[in-house]
Structures are given as C-alpha cells and as structure tokens.
Motif scaffolding. Structure first.
Motif, PDB file in Angstrom:
ATOM      1  N   CYS A 145       0.832  -1.207   0.000  1.00  0.00           N
ATOM      2  CA  CYS A 145       0.000   0.000   0.000  1.00  0.00           C
ATOM      3  C   CYS A 145       0.867   1.258   0.000  1.00  0.00           C
ATOM      4  O   CYS A 145       0.588   2.223  -0.721  1.00  0.00           O
ATOM      5  CB  CYS A 145      -0.923   0.004   1.211  1.00  0.00           C
ATOM      6  SG  CYS A 145      -2.266  -1.193   1.116  1.00  0.00           S
ATOM      7  N   THR A 146       1.923   1.259   0.795  1.00  0.00           N
ATOM      8  CA  THR A 146       2.823   2.403   0.834  1.00  0.00           C
ATOM      9  C   THR A 146       3.446   2.653  -0.534  1.00  0.00           C
ATOM     10  O   THR A 146       3.512   3.799  -1.004  1.00  0.00           O
ATOM     11  CB  THR A 146       3.944   2.163   1.875  1.00  0.00           C
ATOM     12  OG1 THR A 146       3.351   2.020   3.163  1.00  0.00           O
ATOM     13  CG2 THR A 146       4.927   3.330   1.902  1.00  0.00           C
ATOM     14  N   LEU A 147       3.871   1.593  -1.200  1.00  0.00           N
ATOM     15  CA  LEU A 147       4.541   1.727  -2.492  1.00  0.00           C
ATOM     16  C   LEU A 147       3.575   2.073  -3.617  1.00  0.00           C
ATOM     17  O   LEU A 147       4.015   2.517  -4.685  1.00  0.00           O
ATOM     18  CB  LEU A 147       5.274   0.427  -2.825  1.00  0.00           C
ATOM     19  CG  LEU A 147       6.449   0.086  -1.904  1.00  0.00           C
ATOM     20  CD1 LEU A 147       7.003  -1.287  -2.236  1.00  0.00           C
ATOM     21  CD2 LEU A 147       7.542   1.139  -2.001  1.00  0.00           C
ATOM     22  N   HIS A 148       2.278   1.874  -3.409  1.00  0.00           N
ATOM     23  CA  HIS A 148       1.285   2.182  -4.450  1.00  0.00           C
ATOM     24  C   HIS A 148       0.444   3.417  -4.101  1.00  0.00           C
ATOM     25  O   HIS A 148      -0.492   3.747  -4.824  1.00  0.00           O
ATOM     26  CB  HIS A 148       0.367   0.968  -4.657  1.00  0.00           C
ATOM     27  CG  HIS A 148      -0.215   0.886  -6.039  1.00  0.00           C
ATOM     28  ND1 HIS A 148       0.551   0.786  -7.187  1.00  0.00           N
ATOM     29  CD2 HIS A 148      -1.507   0.898  -6.469  1.00  0.00           C
ATOM     30  CE1 HIS A 148      -0.230   0.747  -8.253  1.00  0.00           C
ATOM     31  NE2 HIS A 148      -1.489   0.807  -7.846  1.00  0.00           N
ATOM     32  N   GLY A 149       0.753   4.061  -3.007  1.00  0.00           N
ATOM     33  CA  GLY A 149       0.028   5.276  -2.633  1.00  0.00           C
ATOM     34  C   GLY A 149      -1.366   5.033  -2.110  1.00  0.00           C
ATOM     35  O   GLY A 149      -2.239   5.895  -2.227  1.00  0.00           O
ATOM     36  N   LEU A 150      -1.601   3.878  -1.493  1.00  0.00           N
ATOM     37  CA  LEU A 150      -2.912   3.530  -0.971  1.00  0.00           C
ATOM     38  C   LEU A 150      -2.891   3.507   0.553  1.00  0.00           C
ATOM     39  O   LEU A 150      -1.832   3.351   1.170  1.00  0.00           O
ATOM     40  CB  LEU A 150      -3.349   2.156  -1.484  1.00  0.00           C
ATOM     41  CG  LEU A 150      -3.448   1.989  -2.999  1.00  0.00           C
ATOM     42  CD1 LEU A 150      -3.677   0.519  -3.345  1.00  0.00           C
ATOM     43  CD2 LEU A 150      -4.548   2.860  -3.579  1.00  0.00           C
ATOM     44  N   ARG A 151      -4.056   3.627   1.143  1.00  0.00           N
ATOM     45  CA  ARG A 151      -4.187   3.441   2.588  1.00  0.00           C
ATOM     46  C   ARG A 151      -4.273   1.944   2.863  1.00  0.00           C
ATOM     47  O   ARG A 151      -4.975   1.217   2.166  1.00  0.00           O
ATOM     48  CB  ARG A 151      -5.448   4.135   3.092  1.00  0.00           C
ATOM     49  CG  ARG A 151      -5.675   4.003   4.598  1.00  0.00           C
ATOM     50  CD  ARG A 151      -7.010   4.562   5.007  1.00  0.00           C
ATOM     51  NE  ARG A 151      -7.092   6.006   4.802  1.00  0.00           N
ATOM     52  CZ  ARG A 151      -7.852   6.590   3.884  1.00  0.00           C
ATOM     53  NH1 ARG A 151      -8.590   5.844   3.066  1.00  0.00           N
ATOM     54  NH2 ARG A 151      -7.879   7.896   3.767  1.00  0.00           N
ATOM     55  N   CYS A 152      -3.566   1.489   3.868  1.00  0.00           N
ATOM     56  CA  CYS A 152      -3.614   0.068   4.230  1.00  0.00           C
ATOM     57  C   CYS A 152      -4.896  -0.205   4.996  1.00  0.00           C
ATOM     58  O   CYS A 152      -5.160   0.414   6.034  1.00  0.00           O
ATOM     59  CB  CYS A 152      -2.395  -0.306   5.071  1.00  0.00           C
ATOM     60  SG  CYS A 152      -2.358  -2.040   5.570  1.00  0.00           S
ATOM     61  N   GLY A 153      -5.687  -1.128   4.463  1.00  0.00           N
ATOM     62  CA  GLY A 153      -6.960  -1.450   5.084  1.00  0.00           C
ATOM     63  C   GLY A 153      -6.955  -2.802   5.764  1.00  0.00           C
ATOM     64  O   GLY A 153      -5.903  -3.348   6.106  1.00  0.00           O
ATOM     65  N   ALA A 154      -8.117  -3.365   5.934  1.00  0.00           N
ATOM     66  CA  ALA A 154      -8.311  -4.571   6.737  1.00  0.00           C
ATOM     67  C   ALA A 154      -7.667  -5.799   6.114  1.00  0.00           C
ATOM     68  O   ALA A 154      -7.578  -5.942   4.890  1.00  0.00           O
ATOM     69  CB  ALA A 154      -9.800  -4.819   6.929  1.00  0.00           C
ATOM     70  N   TYR A 155      -7.226  -6.700   6.993  1.00  0.00           N
ATOM     71  CA  TYR A 155      -6.769  -8.024   6.593  1.00  0.00           C
ATOM     72  C   TYR A 155      -7.799  -9.016   7.113  1.00  0.00           C
ATOM     73  O   TYR A 155      -8.058  -9.095   8.326  1.00  0.00           O
ATOM     74  CB  TYR A 155      -5.384  -8.338   7.170  1.00  0.00           C
ATOM     75  CG  TYR A 155      -4.950  -9.763   6.921  1.00  0.00           C
ATOM     76  CD1 TYR A 155      -4.669 -10.208   5.626  1.00  0.00           C
ATOM     77  CD2 TYR A 155      -4.840 -10.678   7.964  1.00  0.00           C
ATOM     78  CE1 TYR A 155      -4.290 -11.519   5.390  1.00  0.00           C
ATOM     79  CE2 TYR A 155      -4.452 -11.988   7.736  1.00  0.00           C
ATOM     80  CZ  TYR A 155      -4.186 -12.396   6.448  1.00  0.00           C
ATOM     81  OH  TYR A 155      -3.807 -13.698   6.205  1.00  0.00           O
TER      82      TYR A 155
END
Length: 212
Positions: A145-155
């Motif tokens: 997510c960090t490398l793609h510019g996204l917010r890390c969501g639920a697993y």
C-alpha cells in the motif's frame, strides 16, 4: 468469534536459534499487537465487503483476494491469485500484491494523502487464530500500500469456521471454506469496478497467471 494466536517464531529469532534467512522472514511479518497499533481504518460494513469479494472470486484455500475501495467503500477493482507454495515471507507476498495492484489500478503516489484503501481477503486452511503466515500477509499488505500510494486497510481471513477481520474481533460464520467453492488452479482473476452495495458492475477481465 474467538481471536487467538498460534505460536510465534519471534522469540526464536531473538534468541539466535533460527538461520539468517528464517530470521529475516520473521522481521518481515507483523504481530497482532503491531497490526492493532497501526491505525488500520475500520470497515463500515465488513460483511458486505466479504460477501461481495467471495461472490466475485469464489476463493479456494490458498487464494488471496486484494481489493481497492474508494472513499465511500465502493469496490474500485480487485484481483485474486494463488501465491506459490513457500515459507511465509512478507517480502515475496508484498511483491505479489504490488504486481496485482499495478495491473488493476493506477498508483496514487502523487496525492498528498491516500484516498483509496486496499483490503486483503485470504482464504486458508486452519482455524481463526493468527499465524505467522497471517503476519507475513499483513507486512506485505502494509508495504504494498505504501509503495502504491494507498491506505492500508483490513486483513480478513476466510477459514472453515468462517471469516474474521484480524485485529478487530469482527467476523461471521458465512461464507467459509466448509463448502468447497469453485476452484481456480494456478491462475488469477481480475475484476472491473463493482459497487458492493448496489450489486451492479462490470465484466470479468481476462485471467492472468499468478505473479511469482
């Protein structure tokens, strides 16, 4: 649902009982306490998300489904794939997730703050307790997510006893792996945008070989 923990290798790594490669794998995973402290945004309706992704991808044990949600928790894109059988390593899982994210959505690295959120549904054997494999997926999702510019969501895990959002204690008995779903062997499936709430959406995109 209960939330337990399978034995961790972190203590073995700290005591020097593991090889260098094993120790590196241990550092590329997140313990439940680390995940809970990471400020992962809560899903407003996790059951809708799980039901929607399960209906679209019908994952079998060993299948991962990564999905990107917009700010209204609508599904922008998703992809399912089966990683190669190997000891859990967050770095390899991160690379697989990142490869599929790049295929289904453009990155958001130019934004000042993430707008879209990536969530991961992993269908596996075993029960609902956290495992080191879960920890590796958590590490991989956060880094991708960090490398793609996204917010890390639920697993989210899907097992024979049902589904659960790890670190939150929310879950349900259906869907589960108790009834064998339609299987996908060695291939990933990617999906066009679909609103989980409206039930309307696009067509399946061509299948592609899972990232290695």
């Amino acid at each position: 649902m209960t939330f337990g923990f399978a034995p961790s290798a972190a203590s073995a790594a700290a005591s020097g009982l593991l090889s260098t490669g094993s120790a590196n794998r241990c550092t590329r995973m997140l313990e439940p306490a680390e995940w809970a402290a990471a400020g992962i945004p809560l899903l407003r309706s996790p059951r809708e998300v799980v039901d929607g992704l399960h209906e679209r991808h019908r994952p079998a044990p060993g299948t991962a489904v990564v999905a990107v949600l917009d700010h209204e928790e609508r599904l922008a894109a998703s992809a399912s794939f089966t990683p190669r059988a190997a000891p859990a390593d967050g770095w390899e899982l991160r690379n697989a997730l990142l490869a599929h994210l790049r295929r289904v959505v453009p990155h958001d690295l130019r934004r000042r703050a993430p707008v879209r959120t990536a969530v991961l549904l992993y269908c596996r054997d075993g029960d609902e307790r956290w495992t080191e494999e879960d920890g590796a997926w958590m590490w991989g999702l956060r880094d991708a997510c960090t490398l793609h510019g996204l917010r890390c969501g639920a697993y989210i895990t899907l097992t024979r006893v049902g589904w659960q959002v790890l670190g939150e204690g929310r879950g349900g008995r259906r869907p589960s792996t108790a009834v064998a779903p339609h299987t996908m062997t060695g291939a990933g499936r990617m999906q066009a945008p679909l609103s989980l709430r409206s039930g309307t959406g696009g067509l399946d995109m061509p299948r592609r070989t899972a990232a290695r």
